[in-house]
Design an enzyme around this catalytic site. Structure first.
Site, PDB file in Angstrom:
ATOM      1  N   ARG A   1      -7.212  13.173   6.769  1.00 21.91           N
ATOM      2  CA  ARG A   1      -6.977  11.752   6.508  1.00 21.91           C
ATOM      3  C   ARG A   1      -8.201  10.915   6.891  1.00 21.91           C
ATOM      4  O   ARG A   1      -8.605  10.002   6.159  1.00 21.91           O
ATOM      5  CB  ARG A   1      -5.749  11.271   7.286  1.00 21.91           C
ATOM      6  CG  ARG A   1      -5.441   9.792   7.152  1.00 21.91           C
ATOM      7  CD  ARG A   1      -5.236   9.363   5.726  1.00 21.91           C
ATOM      8  NE  ARG A   1      -4.762   7.978   5.638  1.00 21.91           N
ATOM      9  CZ  ARG A   1      -4.742   7.258   4.515  1.00 21.91           C
ATOM     10  NH1 ARG A   1      -5.170   7.781   3.369  1.00 21.91           N
ATOM     11  NH2 ARG A   1      -4.300   6.021   4.528  1.00 21.91           N
TER      12      ARG A   1
ATOM     13  N   TYR B   1      -0.194   5.069   0.855  1.00 16.79           N
ATOM     14  CA  TYR B   1      -0.444   6.143   1.822  1.00 16.79           C
ATOM     15  C   TYR B   1      -0.475   5.606   3.254  1.00 16.79           C
ATOM     16  O   TYR B   1      -1.337   4.804   3.603  1.00 16.79           O
ATOM     17  CB  TYR B   1      -1.753   6.855   1.496  1.00 16.79           C
ATOM     18  CG  TYR B   1      -1.741   7.515   0.133  1.00 16.79           C
ATOM     19  CD1 TYR B   1      -0.972   8.661  -0.093  1.00 16.79           C
ATOM     20  CD2 TYR B   1      -2.485   7.001  -0.914  1.00 16.79           C
ATOM     21  CE1 TYR B   1      -0.942   9.267  -1.338  1.00 16.79           C
ATOM     22  CE2 TYR B   1      -2.469   7.612  -2.164  1.00 16.79           C
ATOM     23  CZ  TYR B   1      -1.704   8.741  -2.369  1.00 16.79           C
ATOM     24  OH  TYR B   1      -1.684   9.335  -3.603  1.00 16.79           O
TER      25      TYR B   1
ATOM     26  N   ASP C   1       0.867  -1.164   0.000  1.00 18.52           N
ATOM     27  CA  ASP C   1       0.000   0.000   0.000  1.00 18.52           C
ATOM     28  C   ASP C   1       0.915   1.228   0.000  1.00 18.52           C
ATOM     29  O   ASP C   1       2.106   1.130   0.313  1.00 18.52           O
ATOM     30  CB  ASP C   1      -0.896  -0.029   1.244  1.00 18.52           C
ATOM     31  CG  ASP C   1      -1.685   1.243   1.420  1.00 18.52           C
ATOM     32  OD1 ASP C   1      -2.403   1.620   0.480  1.00 18.52           O
ATOM     33  OD2 ASP C   1      -1.579   1.868   2.487  1.00 18.52           O
TER      34      ASP C   1
ATOM     35  N   SER D   1      -2.768   0.773  -4.704  1.00 20.59           N
ATOM     36  CA  SER D   1      -3.269   1.919  -3.943  1.00 20.59           C
ATOM     37  C   SER D   1      -4.663   2.343  -4.386  1.00 20.59           C
ATOM     38  O   SER D   1      -5.048   2.163  -5.549  1.00 20.59           O
ATOM     39  CB  SER D   1      -2.301   3.096  -4.128  1.00 20.59           C
ATOM     40  OG  SER D   1      -2.772   4.255  -3.480  1.00 20.59           O
ATOM     41  N   ASN D   2      -5.379   2.962  -3.448  1.00 21.02           N
ATOM     42  CA  ASN D   2      -6.609   3.666  -3.780  1.00 21.02           C
ATOM     43  C   ASN D   2      -6.322   4.972  -4.508  1.00 21.02           C
ATOM     44  O   ASN D   2      -7.240   5.582  -5.061  1.00 21.02           O
ATOM     45  CB  ASN D   2      -7.411   3.964  -2.504  1.00 21.02           C
ATOM     46  CG  ASN D   2      -8.288   2.800  -2.075  1.00 21.02           C
ATOM     47  OD1 ASN D   2      -8.523   1.866  -2.824  1.00 21.02           O
ATOM     48  ND2 ASN D   2      -8.780   2.858  -0.847  1.00 21.02           N
TER      49      ASN D   2
END
Length: 223
Positions: free
Chosen positions: A42, A13, A11, A117-118
């Site tokens: 966040r 972030y 991942d 990742s998103n």
């Protein structure tokens, strides 16, 4: 497990990059409010990605990030103006790597490394490029390609299709407990990078490994 792993997937972030390194710039724009803005930003960034997935109202991670920032500034009684928003969004392309990341990545041999990742590619690719780490990865995988956020099974299947391995041949690493839970449910081996020393999510899907940083990965990459 080590001998069965063929792909090491990160991942981005909170795992490779410190999302709260944004606090310095936030403090310059909004003195004394950087920590509060960063933390709420966040939190809402993650919430909005979940909500949009559940509602079937997908927007790119860049839009989700902008919307979450506007909410954070509003909550903390700060002026929302185009210049400040643009500066903070642009800073998301220059987040700080965690201190051990380069050392870990440089131990890479012939193993397959990927990021998953998103983040949409207009955020993800410049971030990796600016940090000069994109060359370490064989695959840069974004959920934006299928418009399906983690932790949906479809998102992890998208990553698996890119990798070309079986589920049990993938080690997925994330600092986000919800992401580890989703990956574990899908069938990946998992390593939770528990940077915040948080309890395990009570979802009966415990990570296979729990590390305080990525340092233990070095042993696997050099074995």
């Amino acid at each position: 497990m080590q001998s069965t792993i063929k792909a090491f997937v990160f991942d981005v972030y909170g795992t490779l990059f410190d999302v709260h390194s944004i606090q310095q710039v936030a403090n310059e724009i909004f003195p004394g409010k950087g920590t509060e803005i960063s933390q709420t930003w966040r939190q809402k960034q993650i919430e909005y990605s979940f909500l949009r997935q559940l509602m079937g109202q997908y927007k790119s991670f860049k839009q989700v990030t902008k919307d979450a920032l506007v909410y954070s500034l509003t909550l903390h009684d700060q002026k929302v103006d185009d210049e400040s928003v643009k500066r903070l969004i642009d800073q998301y392309l220059h987040l700080d790597l965690y201190p051990e990341v380069i050392d870990v990545l440089t131990t890479k041999g012939d193993q397959k490394l990927a990021v998953f990742s998103n983040g949409s590619r207009d955020m993800l690719e410049p971030l990796l490029d600016n940090a000069k780490v994109n060359s370490f990865f064989d695959h840069i995988i974004s959920v934006d390609d299928i418009k399906n956020y983690k932790p949906t099974p479809a998102s992890y299947m998208h990553a698996l299709n890119h990798l070309g391995f079986n589920r049990e041949e993938v080690l997925f690493m994330s600092s986000n407990g919800w992401d580890i839970t989703g990956a574990k449910s899908f069938g990946f081996h998992t390593a939770w990078i528990n940077r915040g020393q948080l309890p395990v999510e009570v979802l009966q899907l415990h990570p296979d490994n729990e590390w305080e940083s990525l340092v233990p990965l070095k042993e696997m990459l050099t074995a």
